[in-house]
Design a protein around this motif. Sequence first.
Motif, PDB file in Angstrom:
ATOM      1  N   VAL A   5       0.699  -0.973  -0.084  1.00 20.91           N
ATOM      2  CA  VAL A   5      -0.007   0.670  -0.081  1.00 20.91           C
ATOM      3  C   VAL A   5       0.657   1.229   0.397  1.00 20.91           C
ATOM      4  O   VAL A   5       2.156   1.432   1.017  1.00 20.91           O
ATOM      5  N   ARG A   6       0.532   1.867  -1.020  1.00 21.78           N
ATOM      6  CA  ARG A   6       1.482   3.313  -1.223  1.00 21.78           C
ATOM      7  C   ARG A   6       0.148   4.493  -0.583  1.00 21.78           C
ATOM      8  O   ARG A   6      -0.882   4.534  -1.620  1.00 21.78           O
ATOM      9  N   VAL A  54      -6.241   3.193  -6.336  1.00 17.51           N
ATOM     10  CA  VAL A  54      -5.994   2.908  -7.809  1.00 17.51           C
ATOM     11  C   VAL A  54      -5.114   1.509  -7.541  1.00 17.51           C
ATOM     12  O   VAL A  54      -4.125   1.264  -6.839  1.00 17.51           O
ATOM     13  N   VAL A  55      -4.480   1.161  -8.604  1.00 22.84           N
ATOM     14  CA  VAL A  55      -3.829  -0.433  -8.955  1.00 22.84           C
ATOM     15  C   VAL A  55      -3.596  -0.780 -10.225  1.00 22.84           C
ATOM     16  O   VAL A  55      -4.272  -0.323 -10.913  1.00 22.84           O
ATOM     17  N   ALA A  56      -2.278  -0.460 -10.807  1.00 21.41           N
ATOM     18  CA  ALA A  56      -1.932  -1.131 -11.803  1.00 21.41           C
ATOM     19  C   ALA A  56      -2.173   0.624 -12.849  1.00 21.41           C
ATOM     20  O   ALA A  56      -2.149   0.536 -13.999  1.00 21.41           O
ATOM     21  N   GLY A  57      -1.845   1.698 -11.687  1.00 19.64           N
ATOM     22  CA  GLY A  57      -2.625   2.983 -13.345  1.00 19.64           C
ATOM     23  C   GLY A  57      -3.904   3.506 -13.511  1.00 19.64           C
ATOM     24  O   GLY A  57      -4.071   4.698 -13.561  1.00 19.64           O
ATOM     25  N   ALA A  58      -4.887   2.439 -12.958  1.00 14.49           N
ATOM     26  CA  ALA A  58      -5.909   2.630 -13.097  1.00 14.49           C
ATOM     27  C   ALA A  58      -6.661   2.704 -11.604  1.00 14.49           C
ATOM     28  O   ALA A  58      -6.914   1.864 -10.713  1.00 14.49           O
ATOM     29  N   HIS A  59      -8.327   3.687 -11.207  1.00  7.50           N
ATOM     30  CA  HIS A  59      -8.807   3.727 -10.389  1.00  7.50           C
ATOM     31  C   HIS A  59     -10.074   2.175 -10.016  1.00  7.50           C
ATOM     32  O   HIS A  59     -10.186   2.104 -11.605  1.00  7.50           O
ATOM     33  N   VAL A  60      -9.808   1.854  -9.483  1.00 12.44           N
ATOM     34  CA  VAL A  60     -10.588   0.680  -9.198  1.00 12.44           C
ATOM     35  C   VAL A  60     -11.639   0.658  -8.364  1.00 12.44           C
ATOM     36  O   VAL A  60     -11.922   1.792  -6.951  1.00 12.44           O
ATOM     37  N   THR A  61     -12.686  -0.069  -7.993  1.00  8.02           N
ATOM     38  CA  THR A  61     -13.537  -0.003  -6.955  1.00  8.02           C
ATOM     39  C   THR A  61     -13.364  -0.711  -5.889  1.00  8.02           C
ATOM     40  O   THR A  61     -12.401  -1.031  -5.922  1.00  8.02           O
ATOM     41  N   HIS A  64     -12.648  -4.110  -6.073  1.00 11.10           N
ATOM     42  CA  HIS A  64     -11.895  -4.924  -6.624  1.00 11.10           C
ATOM     43  C   HIS A  64     -10.465  -6.058  -5.613  1.00 11.10           C
ATOM     44  O   HIS A  64     -10.843  -5.249  -4.891  1.00 11.10           O
ATOM     45  N   HIS A  65     -10.864  -7.293  -6.494  1.00 10.67           N
ATOM     46  CA  HIS A  65     -10.718  -7.879  -5.890  1.00 10.67           C
ATOM     47  C   HIS A  65      -8.911  -8.138  -6.141  1.00 10.67           C
ATOM     48  O   HIS A  65      -8.115  -7.728  -7.084  1.00 10.67           O
ATOM     49  N   LEU A  66      -8.041  -8.220  -4.912  1.00 14.61           N
ATOM     50  CA  LEU A  66      -6.269  -8.018  -4.614  1.00 14.61           C
ATOM     51  C   LEU A  66      -5.834  -9.154  -5.522  1.00 14.61           C
ATOM     52  O   LEU A  66      -6.268 -10.644  -4.569  1.00 14.61           O
ATOM     53  N   VAL A  67      -4.571  -9.475  -5.562  1.00 18.06           N
ATOM     54  CA  VAL A  67      -3.884 -10.692  -6.145  1.00 18.06           C
ATOM     55  C   VAL A  67      -2.070 -10.036  -5.468  1.00 18.06           C
ATOM     56  O   VAL A  67      -1.932  -9.156  -4.953  1.00 18.06           O
ATOM     57  N   SER A  68      -1.917 -10.928  -4.450  1.00 18.05           N
ATOM     58  CA  SER A  68      -1.016 -10.886  -3.875  1.00 18.05           C
ATOM     59  C   SER A  68       0.100 -10.895  -4.337  1.00 18.05           C
ATOM     60  O   SER A  68       0.325 -10.968  -5.548  1.00 18.05           O
ATOM     61  N   GLY A  69       0.981  -9.566  -3.804  1.00 18.96           N
ATOM     62  CA  GLY A  69       2.001  -8.724  -4.579  1.00 18.96           C
ATOM     63  C   GLY A  69       1.690  -7.652  -5.457  1.00 18.96           C
ATOM     64  O   GLY A  69       2.719  -6.808  -5.838  1.00 18.96           O
ATOM     65  N   VAL A  72      -1.416  -0.944  -4.173  1.00 19.84           N
ATOM     66  CA  VAL A  72      -2.613   0.032  -4.460  1.00 19.84           C
ATOM     67  C   VAL A  72      -1.719   1.123  -3.643  1.00 19.84           C
ATOM     68  O   VAL A  72      -1.144   1.070  -2.432  1.00 19.84           O
ATOM     69  N   ALA A  73      -2.163   2.114  -4.574  1.00 19.87           N
ATOM     70  CA  ALA A  73      -1.804   3.143  -4.177  1.00 19.87           C
ATOM     71  C   ALA A  73      -3.233   4.157  -3.727  1.00 19.87           C
ATOM     72  O   ALA A  73      -4.145   4.060  -4.498  1.00 19.87           O
ATOM     73  N   LEU A  74      -3.487   4.930  -2.449  1.00 14.68           N
ATOM     74  CA  LEU A  74      -4.595   5.845  -1.981  1.00 14.68           C
ATOM     75  C   LEU A  74      -3.739   6.999  -1.907  1.00 14.68           C
ATOM     76  O   LEU A  74      -3.480   7.729  -1.309  1.00 14.68           O
ATOM     77  N   LEU A  75      -4.801   7.568  -3.179  1.00  8.28           N
ATOM     78  CA  LEU A  75      -5.438   9.780  -3.239  1.00  8.28           C
ATOM     79  C   LEU A  75      -6.319  10.515  -2.204  1.00  8.28           C
ATOM     80  O   LEU A  75      -7.748   9.144  -2.780  1.00  8.28           O
ATOM     81  N   LEU A  76      -5.888  10.709  -1.888  1.00 10.81           N
ATOM     82  CA  LEU A  76      -7.098  11.469  -1.875  1.00 10.81           C
ATOM     83  C   LEU A  76      -7.288  12.458  -3.018  1.00 10.81           C
ATOM     84  O   LEU A  76      -6.588  12.977  -3.375  1.00 10.81           O
ATOM     85  N   PRO A  77      -9.066  12.490  -3.536  1.00 10.04           N
ATOM     86  CA  PRO A  77      -9.521  14.063  -3.912  1.00 10.04           C
ATOM     87  C   PRO A  77      -8.907  14.995  -4.486  1.00 10.04           C
ATOM     88  O   PRO A  77      -8.904  15.445  -3.056  1.00 10.04           O
TER      89      PRO A  77
END
Length: 81
Positions: A5-6, A54-61, A64-69, A72-77
């Motif tokens: 998590v970033r 954001v996962v792999a440069g795309a906003h996710v809901t 979204h099911h996460l994958v090991s490794g 996830v970037a967490l950004l404030l609007p």
Amino acid sequence: MTVRVRLGAGLARLSVAPLKSVQLAEGATVRDLFARLAEDEPDLAPALRSVLPVVAGAHVTRDHHLVSGEEVALLLPVSGG
């Protein structure tokens, strides 16, 4: 499984570290990640309500099911004019 998590600048100041490794159950979602973060670091909990994941440069809901490794970037609007 482990996800990284970033935390964006606005969130990083509320946490003990801007980059975290979080252990979650297989099949966990972003919603599960948020619950774990709020449990581990209560100061983050209020901000997580409006965070954009954001996962792999795309906003996710939050469903979204996460994958090991995965990271996830967490950004404030941001607002402004």
